[in-house]
Design an enzyme around this catalytic site. Structure first.
Site, PDB file in Angstrom:
ATOM      1  N   GLU A 188       0.872  -1.170   0.000  1.00 33.37           N
ATOM      2  CA  GLU A 188       0.000   0.000   0.000  1.00 33.37           C
ATOM      3  C   GLU A 188       0.908   1.217   0.000  1.00 33.37           C
ATOM      4  O   GLU A 188       1.505   1.550   1.019  1.00 33.37           O
ATOM      5  CB  GLU A 188      -0.926  -0.003   1.224  1.00 33.37           C
ATOM      6  CG  GLU A 188      -1.843  -1.206   1.312  1.00 33.37           C
ATOM      7  CD  GLU A 188      -2.777  -1.356   0.132  1.00 33.37           C
ATOM      8  OE1 GLU A 188      -2.915  -0.384  -0.650  1.00 33.37           O
ATOM      9  OE2 GLU A 188      -3.366  -2.437  -0.019  1.00 33.37           O
ATOM     10  N   CYS A 218      -1.657   9.066   2.884  1.00 34.07           N
ATOM     11  CA  CYS A 218      -1.377   8.595   1.531  1.00 34.07           C
ATOM     12  C   CYS A 218      -2.515   8.912   0.579  1.00 34.07           C
ATOM     13  O   CYS A 218      -2.311   9.001  -0.638  1.00 34.07           O
ATOM     14  CB  CYS A 218      -1.090   7.093   1.545  1.00 34.07           C
ATOM     15  SG  CYS A 218      -2.438   6.084   2.215  1.00 34.07           S
TER      16      CYS A 218
END
Length: 480
Positions: free
Chosen positions: A221, A255
């Site tokens: 990720e 993110c």
């Protein structure tokens, strides 16, 4: 600092003990999995204030309400979702036999989701609790054991997680390993049955390279430059407020934060005004505000300041969104003010690197096709955001861009949907977890075929010596 081989041996010893326990105990039933999920939930409920205190100390300033929302409540939500559905997820999946005639004779085919074994989890610092328990929900629901390496940049939170998890779990169920980058390197080199890494692309490549040596499957990720596309018909007040909320949450250290905004050329100044009003409404007092998070460390603070100065030197208009009379960014508090970079151009460093802070470059566009082309000229991001009401334009953006996920008329919120997978695509990562997708990500879908226990004529025909029956069968299969 211990020698790398010693570190690796210590971690390998822990891992082998967990693997041995996995083999000796066999597949955990639903009650065992639910009990493990319940222990995580209880840990978070009972120690939420201590965890929030630790996160605040690690960051310097971090709103208690924000931590309770993004790290505590979000973690509990993921764990409860897994708890509520794990029995259904565990049911074998029946499939048709091939050829179908075998099914008529009593043969059966099915898929059973089995635990992979021991899953390694390398968690980042920006959401140091949620990015442990979010993936852990799927790991435990799938029946696995876990070894966790939290970030050294949040040492108090990591140490507390270690203490709490050691009190809640046996050492052969869930283990937390703390330490710096040397521990991280040794951790990534272990022969896990699966490895999860959340973080930046540079370290992600190193983790992937280390895992390749042991053929460990990996979920990455990462991140990237998530664009927010503001349509010509969008309500600027709504769009700016929601974009700036995403950009200031955790001071943009997310993110999934909107990394830059694409705005129609004739609406750039109006967007800037709306963004300024939105920030003023959220943070009447910005510097020293308990609601506005600090940047994690001095190095990151300096990096953000360098982005702004680089853009200024290359012709950008810099707009700091801080209330009148409030001082500028101060290294001692590391509270970096929300900053718009207008007239941003590709050669600016802020347009080349993932920002991970409260800086928002604004790129003007004239037609939606050009905005989409700008997005597609870069690596596929973790998320794309679009604001507007024109369905044809929305569908054009959806069909002509590639990203891990999408939120329409807001930012980040797709990750809050328990039923949607969370993951990247290409350079923004691969693999996905959350909800049922997390259960499947950390399971091996084992194929099982049961043949009939008696000898039947059609089965004998499939073996030599071959005769007319198999030739007839094959002629029926090999045709248009």
């Amino acid at each position: 600092m211990e020698p790398m081989d010693t570190l690796e041996q210590e971690l390998a010893s822990i891992l082998q003990a967990m693997k041995a326990k996995t083999s000796s105990e066999g597949l955990p039933d639903a009650s065992v999995r639910i009990d493990r999920l319940d222990r995580c939930i209880g840990l978070l409920v009972d120690h939420q204030d201590a965890l929030i205190d630790a996160m605040a100390e690690d960051f310097g300033t971090r709103a208690r309400e924000a931590s309770r929302l993004t790290d505590i409540a979000a973690s509990i939500g993921a764990l409860k979702h897994a708890r509520a559905h794990v029995r259904r997820w565990m049911r074998p999946e029946r499939v048709s036999t091939t050829p179908a005639l075998l099914g008529l004779f009593g043969a059966r085919a099915r898929i059973e989701a089995q635990p992979k074994g021991v899953v390694g989890l390398i968690a980042p610092w920006n959401f140091p609790v949620f990015l442990v328990f979010g993936p852990l929900a799927g790991i435990l629901a799938a029946g696995n054991r876990a070894m966790i390496k939290p970030s050294e940049l949040t040492p108090r939170t990591s140490a507390l997680l270690k203490t709490l998890i050691e009190a809640a779990f046996a050492p052969d169920e869930v283990v937390v390993v703390t330490g710096g980058s040397d521990v991280g390197q040794a951790f990534a080199a272990q022969a896990f049955d699966h490895l999860v890494f959340t973080g930046g692309a540079r370290v992600g490549r190193m983790v992937l390279a280390a895992a390749a040596k042991t053929l460990t499957p990996v979920t990455l990720e990462l991140g990237g430059k998530c664009p927010a596309i503001v349509s010509s018909g969008a309500d600027l007040g709504v769009a700016a407020a929601r974009i700036m909320n995403g950009k200031t949450l955790n001071a943009g250290q997310i993110c999934l934060a909107p990394d830059y905004a694409l705005v129609p050329a004739d609406r750039v100044d109006a967007f800037a005004d709306a963004a300024s009003q939105a920030v003023a409404a959220m943070f009447p007092k910005l510097t020293d505000s308990p609601d506005y998070a600090s940047i994690i460390d001095a190095r990151s603070f300096s990096r953000l300041a360098a982005y702004v100065e680089d853009a200024r030197a290359k012709g950008a208009r810099i707009l700091e969104l801080r209330p009148e009379g409030q001082p500028p960014a101060r290294p001692e508090t590391r509270q970096f003010p929300p900053t718009l970079i207008l007239d941003a151009t590709p050669e600016m460093a802020v347009m080349q690197e993932e920002i991970f802070g409260p800086i928002l470059p604004v790129v003007a566009y004239d037609q939606i096709e050009n905005a989409v082309a700008h997005v597609n000229a870069r690596d596929a991001p973790l998320a794309v955001y679009w604001f507007g009401s024109d369905r044809r334009e929305r569908d054009f953006v959806l069909s002509h861009t590639r990203s891990g996920g999408v939120t329409i008329n807001d930012v980040i919120f797709h990750v809050a949907q328990e039923g949607l997978p969370f993951g990247g695509v290409g350079p923004s990562g691969f693999g996905a977890y959350q909800g049922r997708d997390g259960f499947l990500e950390f399971s091996h879908r084992r194929s099982i075929f049961e043949q009939v226990p008696v000898e039947l004529g059609p089965l004998r025909d499939l073996r030599p010596p071959f005769g007319p029956a198999i030739r007839k069968y094959l002629a029926g299969r090999i045709r248009r």
